[in-house]
Motif scaffolding. Structure first.
Motif, PDB file in Angstrom:
ATOM      1  N   ALA B 198       3.794  -1.621  17.813  1.00 37.42           N
ATOM      2  CA  ALA B 198       3.564  -3.024  17.439  1.00 37.42           C
ATOM      3  C   ALA B 198       4.379  -3.972  18.321  1.00 37.42           C
ATOM      4  O   ALA B 198       3.882  -5.021  18.744  1.00 37.42           O
ATOM      5  CB  ALA B 198       3.921  -3.224  15.963  1.00 37.42           C
ATOM      6  N   VAL B 199       5.637  -3.578  18.613  1.00 31.76           N
ATOM      7  CA  VAL B 199       6.494  -4.432  19.456  1.00 31.76           C
ATOM      8  C   VAL B 199       5.894  -4.564  20.854  1.00 31.76           C
ATOM      9  O   VAL B 199       5.766  -5.675  21.394  1.00 31.76           O
ATOM     10  CB  VAL B 199       7.932  -3.847  19.524  1.00 31.76           C
ATOM     11  CG1 VAL B 199       8.750  -4.519  20.623  1.00 31.76           C
ATOM     12  CG2 VAL B 199       8.631  -4.003  18.179  1.00 31.76           C
ATOM     13  N   ARG B 200       5.487  -3.430  21.434  1.00 33.40           N
ATOM     14  CA  ARG B 200       4.918  -3.470  22.790  1.00 33.40           C
ATOM     15  C   ARG B 200       3.618  -4.271  22.798  1.00 33.40           C
ATOM     16  O   ARG B 200       3.376  -5.059  23.716  1.00 33.40           O
ATOM     17  CB  ARG B 200       4.660  -2.052  23.295  1.00 33.40           C
ATOM     18  CG  ARG B 200       5.950  -1.362  23.703  1.00 33.40           C
ATOM     19  CD  ARG B 200       5.728   0.079  24.038  1.00 33.40           C
ATOM     20  NE  ARG B 200       6.997   0.785  24.086  1.00 33.40           N
ATOM     21  CZ  ARG B 200       7.123   2.105  24.059  1.00 33.40           C
ATOM     22  NH1 ARG B 200       6.047   2.863  23.977  1.00 33.40           N
ATOM     23  NH2 ARG B 200       8.303   2.667  24.111  1.00 33.40           N
ATOM     24  N   ALA B 201       2.793  -4.059  21.761  1.00 34.78           N
ATOM     25  CA  ALA B 201       1.505  -4.763  21.689  1.00 34.78           C
ATOM     26  C   ALA B 201       1.733  -6.265  21.525  1.00 34.78           C
ATOM     27  O   ALA B 201       1.030  -7.072  22.146  1.00 34.78           O
ATOM     28  CB  ALA B 201       0.681  -4.213  20.533  1.00 34.78           C
ATOM     29  N   ALA B 202       2.729  -6.631  20.706  1.00 41.86           N
ATOM     30  CA  ALA B 202       3.014  -8.056  20.495  1.00 41.86           C
ATOM     31  C   ALA B 202       3.496  -8.703  21.793  1.00 41.86           C
ATOM     32  O   ALA B 202       3.128  -9.824  22.118  1.00 41.86           O
ATOM     33  CB  ALA B 202       4.058  -8.223  19.397  1.00 41.86           C
ATOM     34  N   GLN B 250      14.905  -5.347  13.611  1.00 43.78           N
ATOM     35  CA  GLN B 250      14.839  -6.749  14.040  1.00 43.78           C
ATOM     36  C   GLN B 250      16.102  -7.128  14.824  1.00 43.78           C
ATOM     37  O   GLN B 250      16.027  -7.746  15.883  1.00 43.78           O
ATOM     38  CB  GLN B 250      14.692  -7.651  12.809  1.00 43.78           C
ATOM     39  CG  GLN B 250      14.498  -9.104  13.143  1.00 43.78           C
ATOM     40  CD  GLN B 250      14.995  -9.998  12.014  1.00 43.78           C
ATOM     41  OE1 GLN B 250      16.018  -9.709  11.399  1.00 43.78           O
ATOM     42  NE2 GLN B 250      14.260 -11.055  11.741  1.00 43.78           N
ATOM     43  N   GLU B 251      17.274  -6.694  14.272  1.00 41.90           N
ATOM     44  CA  GLU B 251      18.547  -6.986  14.945  1.00 41.90           C
ATOM     45  C   GLU B 251      18.578  -6.365  16.343  1.00 41.90           C
ATOM     46  O   GLU B 251      19.001  -7.006  17.314  1.00 41.90           O
ATOM     47  CB  GLU B 251      19.720  -6.441  14.121  1.00 41.90           C
ATOM     48  CG  GLU B 251      19.952  -7.157  12.797  1.00 41.90           C
ATOM     49  CD  GLU B 251      20.257  -8.639  12.990  1.00 41.90           C
ATOM     50  OE1 GLU B 251      21.035  -8.966  13.905  1.00 41.90           O
ATOM     51  OE2 GLU B 251      19.677  -9.469  12.258  1.00 41.90           O
ATOM     52  N   ALA B 252      18.125  -5.101  16.424  1.00 44.62           N
ATOM     53  CA  ALA B 252      18.132  -4.402  17.714  1.00 44.62           C
ATOM     54  C   ALA B 252      17.196  -5.090  18.711  1.00 44.62           C
ATOM     55  O   ALA B 252      17.523  -5.210  19.895  1.00 44.62           O
ATOM     56  CB  ALA B 252      17.714  -2.947  17.521  1.00 44.62           C
ATOM     57  N   LEU B 253      16.062  -5.538  18.211  1.00 43.52           N
ATOM     58  CA  LEU B 253      15.102  -6.237  19.088  1.00 43.52           C
ATOM     59  C   LEU B 253      15.691  -7.519  19.647  1.00 43.52           C
ATOM     60  O   LEU B 253      15.445  -7.882  20.798  1.00 43.52           O
ATOM     61  CB  LEU B 253      13.846  -6.569  18.292  1.00 43.52           C
ATOM     62  CG  LEU B 253      12.675  -5.588  18.400  1.00 43.52           C
ATOM     63  CD1 LEU B 253      11.607  -5.956  17.397  1.00 43.52           C
ATOM     64  CD2 LEU B 253      12.106  -5.582  19.809  1.00 43.52           C
ATOM     65  N   LYS B 254      16.476  -8.202  18.786  1.00 44.08           N
ATOM     66  CA  LYS B 254      17.111  -9.449  19.237  1.00 44.08           C
ATOM     67  C   LYS B 254      18.105  -9.152  20.355  1.00 44.08           C
ATOM     68  O   LYS B 254      18.258  -9.943  21.278  1.00 44.08           O
ATOM     69  CB  LYS B 254      17.853 -10.112  18.073  1.00 44.08           C
ATOM     70  CG  LYS B 254      16.950 -10.912  17.157  1.00 44.08           C
ATOM     71  CD  LYS B 254      17.797 -11.542  16.069  1.00 44.08           C
ATOM     72  CE  LYS B 254      16.950 -12.111  14.944  1.00 44.08           C
ATOM     73  NZ  LYS B 254      17.754 -12.415  13.761  1.00 44.08           N
ATOM     74  N   ASP B 255      18.812  -7.990  20.246  1.00 39.28           N
ATOM     75  CA  ASP B 255      19.831  -7.637  21.244  1.00 39.28           C
ATOM     76  C   ASP B 255      19.213  -7.401  22.620  1.00 39.28           C
ATOM     77  O   ASP B 255      19.506  -8.112  23.566  1.00 39.28           O
ATOM     78  CB  ASP B 255      20.593  -6.376  20.815  1.00 39.28           C
ATOM     79  CG  ASP B 255      21.630  -6.708  19.761  1.00 39.28           C
ATOM     80  OD1 ASP B 255      21.830  -7.901  19.485  1.00 39.28           O
ATOM     81  OD2 ASP B 255      22.220  -5.765  19.195  1.00 39.28           O
TER      82      ASP B 255
END
Lengths: 158, 324
Positions: B198-202, B250-255
């Motif tokens: 989902a992250v890569r697709a977004a 979510q926190e890791a994605l922000k980093d």
């Protein structure tokens, strides 16, 4: 009638030895597998795990002890002919049940607990004393059953 | 499946072997090492590699990978419990074989070594259309992915079809298994992989149709909602993650992207960590295999980073949490 009384008395001795012995055999077997696993990787822990493996062996000894007392009580040891009535024989059987049943259950449970404690020794050999205490707790109930069986068998008038 | 107490011997052996696993302190020491050679020496001192093996990191790491399965063979346990761990590898080989056959390529390095479904066997199966030689859960997707690749030459379409089949197979294996560790691993693996997709697709602006095809249903969250969130953009997905119970993601994605990759691997190690306290099930064995693979992956990351002279902070961001 006295033969039937003798039969139930003998059955009591058999129950004590058989079930308590079976419990110990199961328990020592389970703990033995865990001990073998540890020694495969670390032979230096042999002495520690052997002690833990032997802990569930006591139920069999308790059963044997009650069995001896019972055989002596009904006159099968020592050669004296003792007339055992049917109610007396049934009472002796009932007196042997605690160590038989509790020996079976506690022997197996203690083996499982010993296997878990062997896991403690595998990772933290310095905690051997604490690891011993967990299976030793199970022993308490085997001792209680042993006491009741001995007191009951000894005090049944023959 | 064997009775849980049948694993008593194996679990006791694993308890001793766990004492030899790398700890977070070992990882810190390796990260602080001055170069890749020092890391290799440290690992060799810890018993990695074998007698007479040189300093080639790939050789040392492949020996360690082999040691894992040699140990499991010695324990005489039912190997079918480990099948689910190899699903990602064999589905990966399937993707590589379909692409090689359809595009007449020969990418030897694209395959992961596997006893049964390695490069040669997978190529033979796809080339001869001998799909019956594959595990049952793989058979349905092969002709579909093969046709899609042949007609559209769209490697990404082929990838999402095979990856989705892999996730479905892992989820099904987890639901079917009596072992809690397999259920937990499968659930965590599918949930985390769905989040990754989902992250890569977004980030790449994929369509809702793509997301619906790629995401595999799981118990952790409603994938339809996740697909919609990802389709609306990365910010919308970031809002969805804490609601689904994945605030750490979510926190890791922000980093940073590497912090997110780290979180993905750590989530799976955390899923099997309770197995450290299991006495008599297959759980500690499966967890040990995952833990060993995790430390091999971490060692590979550290060595590669050291070879490329990355700063300590950048390496630390990429290292995985250890099992012990």
């Amino acid at each position: 009638m006295s033969e039937l009384g003798m039969f139930f008395g003998l059955l009591g001795a058999a129950v004590a030895v058989l079930f308590a012995g079976a419990g110990s055999a199961l328990g020592v077997g389970i703990a033995g597998r865990a001990a073998a696993g540890v020694v495969t990787e670390d032979p230096n822990k042999f002495a520690q795990v052997l002690i833990l493996q032997l802990l569930p062996g006591t139920q069999g000894i308790y059963g044997l002890l009650v069995g001896f007392i019972t055989l002596s009580k009904i006159g099968l040891l020592g050669g004296g002919n003792v007339a055992i009535s049917l109610p007396t024989g049934l009472m002796i059987l009932a007196a042997c049940l605690p160590i038989g049943i509790v020996g079976l259950i506690s022997g197996k449970s203690q083996g499982q607990c010993s296997a878990a404690s062997i896991g403690i020794v595998a990772k933290r050999p310095d905690q051997f004393g604490k690891a011993m205490l967990f299976p030793a707790m199970v022993e308490t109930y085997a001792i209680l059953a042993l006491l009741i069986s001995i007191l009951a068998v000894s005090n049944i008038p023959v | 499946m064997a009775s849980d107490w049948e694993y008593t011997y194996a679990v006791a052996r694993i308890r001793v072997l766990e004492t030899k696993l790398l700890t977070d302190a070992d990882v810190n020491t390796m990260v602080g090492a001055k170069d890749a050679k020092t890391v290799i020496t440290y690992l060799k001192d810890k018993g990695w590699g074998d007698v007479g093996v040189g300093d080639d990191p790939e050789e040392i790491l492949s020996i360690e990978e082999k040691k894992i399965w040699d140990t499991m063979h010695e324990m005489h346990v039912d190997f079918s419990v480990f099948d689910v761990l190899s699903f990602p590898d064999i589905y990966h080989n399937l993707k590589a074989a379909i692409k090689d056959v359809c595009l007449s390529g020969d990418h030897i390095g694209a395959y992961i070594s596997h006893d049964k479904y390695g490069r040669d066997e997978m190529l033979r199966i796809v080339r001869d259309k001998d799909y019956s030689a594959l595990p049952e859960h793989m058979r349905a997707v092969v002709p579909e992915a093969y046709d899609a690749m042949l007609h559209t030459r769209d490697g990404q379409l082929c990838d999402i079809m095979v990856d989705r089949a892999c996730l479905d197979a892992i989820e099904a294996a987890g639901q079917k298994s009596d072992a809690k560790v397999i259920r937990d691993y499968a659930e965590s693996c599918v949930a985390v992989t769905n989040i990754k997709i989902a992250v890569r697709a977004a980030k790449t602006g994929k369509s809702l149709d793509f997301l619906q095809k790629a995401l595999s249903p799981c118990k952790s969250f409603d994938v339809r909602q996740m697909a919609q969130a990802a389709n609306a953009g990365i910010d919308s997905l970031m809002e969805f993650l804490p609601q689904a119970g994945f605030a750490e993601a979510q926190e890791a994605l922000k980093d940073s992207p590497s912090a997110f990759e780290r979180w993905c691997d750590n989530a799976q190690i955390r899923a099997v960590k309770p197995m450290k306290y299991e006495v008599c099930s297959v759980g500690p064995l499966v967890a040990y295999v995952i833990a060993r693979q995790n430390e091999i992956k971490t060692a590979r990351i550290i060595i590669t980073c050291k070879e490329n002279n990355l700063p300590e902070d950048a390496i630390r961001e990429r290292t995985r949490e250890m099992y012990v």
